[in-house]
Design a protein around this motif. Sequence first.
Motif, PDB file in Angstrom:
ATOM      1  N   VAL A 169       0.887  -1.192   0.096  1.00 52.46           N
ATOM      2  CA  VAL A 169      -0.075   0.150   0.093  1.00 52.46           C
ATOM      3  C   VAL A 169       0.799   1.149  -0.077  1.00 52.46           C
ATOM      4  N   LEU A 170       0.675   1.992  -1.019  1.00 53.63           N
ATOM      5  CA  LEU A 170       1.525   3.240  -0.972  1.00 53.63           C
ATOM      6  C   LEU A 170       0.685   4.505  -0.653  1.00 53.63           C
ATOM      7  N   ALA A 171       1.118   4.805   0.625  1.00 49.12           N
ATOM      8  CA  ALA A 171       0.281   6.317   1.200  1.00 49.12           C
ATOM      9  C   ALA A 171       1.432   7.097   1.031  1.00 49.12           C
ATOM     10  N   ASP A 172       0.513   8.241   0.691  1.00 49.79           N
ATOM     11  CA  ASP A 172       1.141   9.621   0.712  1.00 49.79           C
ATOM     12  C   ASP A 172       0.129  10.723   0.820  1.00 49.79           C
ATOM     13  N   LEU A 173       0.350  11.899   1.145  1.00 47.75           N
ATOM     14  CA  LEU A 173      -0.438  13.032   1.051  1.00 47.75           C
ATOM     15  C   LEU A 173      -0.788  13.268  -0.359  1.00 47.75           C
ATOM     16  N   ASN A 174       0.075  13.254  -1.305  1.00 46.94           N
ATOM     17  CA  ASN A 174       0.229  13.542  -2.786  1.00 46.94           C
ATOM     18  C   ASN A 174      -0.284  12.228  -3.489  1.00 46.94           C
ATOM     19  N   PHE A 175      -1.701  12.185  -3.854  1.00 43.59           N
ATOM     20  CA  PHE A 175      -2.086  11.179  -4.532  1.00 43.59           C
ATOM     21  C   PHE A 175      -1.429  10.919  -5.811  1.00 43.59           C
ATOM     22  N   GLU A 176      -1.392  11.816  -6.670  1.00 43.54           N
ATOM     23  CA  GLU A 176      -0.811  11.710  -7.744  1.00 43.54           C
ATOM     24  C   GLU A 176       0.424  11.328  -7.712  1.00 43.54           C
ATOM     25  N   LYS A 177       1.364  11.445  -6.871  1.00 41.81           N
ATOM     26  CA  LYS A 177       2.497  10.719  -6.868  1.00 41.81           C
ATOM     27  C   LYS A 177       2.530   9.317  -6.813  1.00 41.81           C
ATOM     28  N   VAL A 178       1.958   8.850  -5.780  1.00 42.68           N
ATOM     29  CA  VAL A 178       1.720   7.510  -5.392  1.00 42.68           C
ATOM     30  C   VAL A 178       0.931   6.523  -6.455  1.00 42.68           C
ATOM     31  N   GLN A 179       0.003   7.543  -7.047  1.00 42.56           N
ATOM     32  CA  GLN A 179      -0.738   6.931  -8.216  1.00 42.56           C
ATOM     33  C   GLN A 179       0.426   6.632  -9.497  1.00 42.56           C
ATOM     34  N   SER A 180       1.104   7.572  -9.588  1.00 40.93           N
ATOM     35  CA  SER A 180       2.205   7.291 -10.519  1.00 40.93           C
ATOM     36  C   SER A 180       3.159   6.033 -10.363  1.00 40.93           C
ATOM     37  N   VAL A 181       3.670   6.047  -9.061  1.00 41.10           N
ATOM     38  CA  VAL A 181       4.520   4.910  -8.634  1.00 41.10           C
ATOM     39  C   VAL A 181       3.586   3.616  -8.889  1.00 41.10           C
ATOM     40  N   ALA A 182       2.397   3.551  -8.342  1.00 35.96           N
ATOM     41  CA  ALA A 182       1.609   2.419  -8.582  1.00 35.96           C
ATOM     42  C   ALA A 182       1.395   1.970  -9.952  1.00 35.96           C
ATOM     43  N   LYS A 183       1.439   2.785 -10.676  1.00 32.22           N
ATOM     44  CA  LYS A 183       1.068   2.330 -12.060  1.00 32.22           C
ATOM     45  C   LYS A 183       2.430   1.487 -12.657  1.00 32.22           C
ATOM     46  N   ARG A 184       3.657   2.042 -12.364  1.00 33.82           N
ATOM     47  CA  ARG A 184       4.782   1.223 -12.416  1.00 33.82           C
ATOM     48  C   ARG A 184       4.762  -0.129 -12.098  1.00 33.82           C
ATOM     49  N   LEU A 185       4.350  -0.298 -10.640  1.00 35.07           N
ATOM     50  CA  LEU A 185       4.697  -1.338  -9.915  1.00 35.07           C
ATOM     51  C   LEU A 185       3.622  -2.431 -10.194  1.00 35.07           C
ATOM     52  N   GLY A 186       2.332  -2.010 -10.925  1.00 32.87           N
ATOM     53  CA  GLY A 186       1.305  -2.767 -11.317  1.00 32.87           C
ATOM     54  C   GLY A 186       0.189  -3.285 -10.093  1.00 32.87           C
ATOM     55  N   ASP A 187      -0.406  -4.479 -10.323  1.00 32.08           N
ATOM     56  CA  ASP A 187      -1.477  -4.920  -9.334  1.00 32.08           C
ATOM     57  C   ASP A 187      -0.810  -5.265  -8.120  1.00 32.08           C
ATOM     58  N   GLN A 188       0.348  -5.532  -7.860  1.00 35.52           N
ATOM     59  CA  GLN A 188       1.104  -5.571  -6.619  1.00 35.52           C
ATOM     60  C   GLN A 188       1.027  -4.112  -5.553  1.00 35.52           C
ATOM     61  N   ALA A 189       0.595  -2.873  -6.144  1.00 34.98           N
ATOM     62  CA  ALA A 189       0.452  -1.896  -5.441  1.00 34.98           C
ATOM     63  C   ALA A 189      -0.732  -1.331  -5.270  1.00 34.98           C
ATOM     64  N   LEU A 190      -1.186  -0.660  -4.034  1.00 35.87           N
ATOM     65  CA  LEU A 190      -2.324  -0.099  -4.197  1.00 35.87           C
ATOM     66  C   LEU A 190      -2.235   1.664  -3.458  1.00 35.87           C
ATOM     67  N   PRO A 191      -2.485   2.702  -4.241  1.00 42.50           N
ATOM     68  CA  PRO A 191      -2.137   3.776  -4.026  1.00 42.50           C
ATOM     69  C   PRO A 191      -3.206   4.554  -3.144  1.00 42.50           C
ATOM     70  N   ILE A 192      -2.668   4.978  -1.852  1.00 43.60           N
ATOM     71  CA  ILE A 192      -3.845   5.810  -0.958  1.00 43.60           C
ATOM     72  C   ILE A 192      -3.466   7.087  -0.570  1.00 43.60           C
ATOM     73  N   ALA A 193      -4.512   8.088  -0.579  1.00 42.14           N
ATOM     74  CA  ALA A 193      -4.088   9.514  -0.088  1.00 42.14           C
ATOM     75  C   ALA A 193      -4.326   9.313   1.341  1.00 42.14           C
ATOM     76  N   VAL A 194      -3.163   9.879   2.183  1.00 40.63           N
ATOM     77  CA  VAL A 194      -3.859   9.770   3.386  1.00 40.63           C
ATOM     78  C   VAL A 194      -2.675  11.020   4.015  1.00 40.63           C
ATOM     79  N   ASP A 195      -3.330  11.760   5.195  1.00 43.53           N
ATOM     80  CA  ASP A 195      -2.738  12.619   5.937  1.00 43.53           C
ATOM     81  C   ASP A 195      -2.327  11.900   7.535  1.00 43.53           C
TER      82      ASP A 195
END
Length: 250
Positions: free
Chosen positions: A33-59
Amino acid sequence: MRLANKIAIITGAGAGIGEATAELFVKEGARVVLADLNFEKVQSVAKRLGDQALPIAVDVSKSGQVKAMVDATIEQFGALDILVNNAGYGILGNVVTTDEKAWDDLMNVDLKGVFLCSKHAIPHLEKRGRSAIVNIASTISVVGIKDRAAYVAAKGGVAALTRAMALDHIEQGIRVNSVAPGIIASSYFDKLIAEHPDPEAFKKWNDARAPIGRMGQPVEIAQMILFLASDESSLATGAMFTVDGGYTAW
């Protein structure tokens, strides 16, 4: 595949150490689970990593958002084995010049964020057993630095909280350790160097601050995080592992 079938939450996963850790964890077999305040950044990382990664926006300073992050992890992957508390930032200032709100804001992310993420994750980590929490402290937890009073205090708190958590949860099969990076190359340092009146001299000065003669790379910290998250470090708990090119040795 040192993390085969493991599920991990990594905060601050949109860049730097968090991003490098996520990439390494997936390579080693984990779902993350890729957690970050900036959802666009973790979404971009998740796209590279594929189904093994779930991006989540979180403070991470907000308990409700942290709980929702952990709940989403369980809903998506069914369990939780590893928590990497990496989210954090620094500000300039001593205790006189630091604005009170800026102090509180930093503490809420850098220290309270570790507390909240651990608080909501531990009940799930306990169910798995042989689980791990890795907190990102800093070399300034032990040596200090000028004009970073809030950051020094927060990271010192992270190191101390790591020891307390390790003792509190050892019987639940949860190991808790911290990593203390030295000066690590990042977009933050790239910006500082670019804005300096003499960028080349400033870069050389930063490189020379550690005996190894260069700034570290995020992946070099990620390698230590991987070790502490894996069963290879089965005897390690309550410790801080310094990865700083010798910075704290002189």
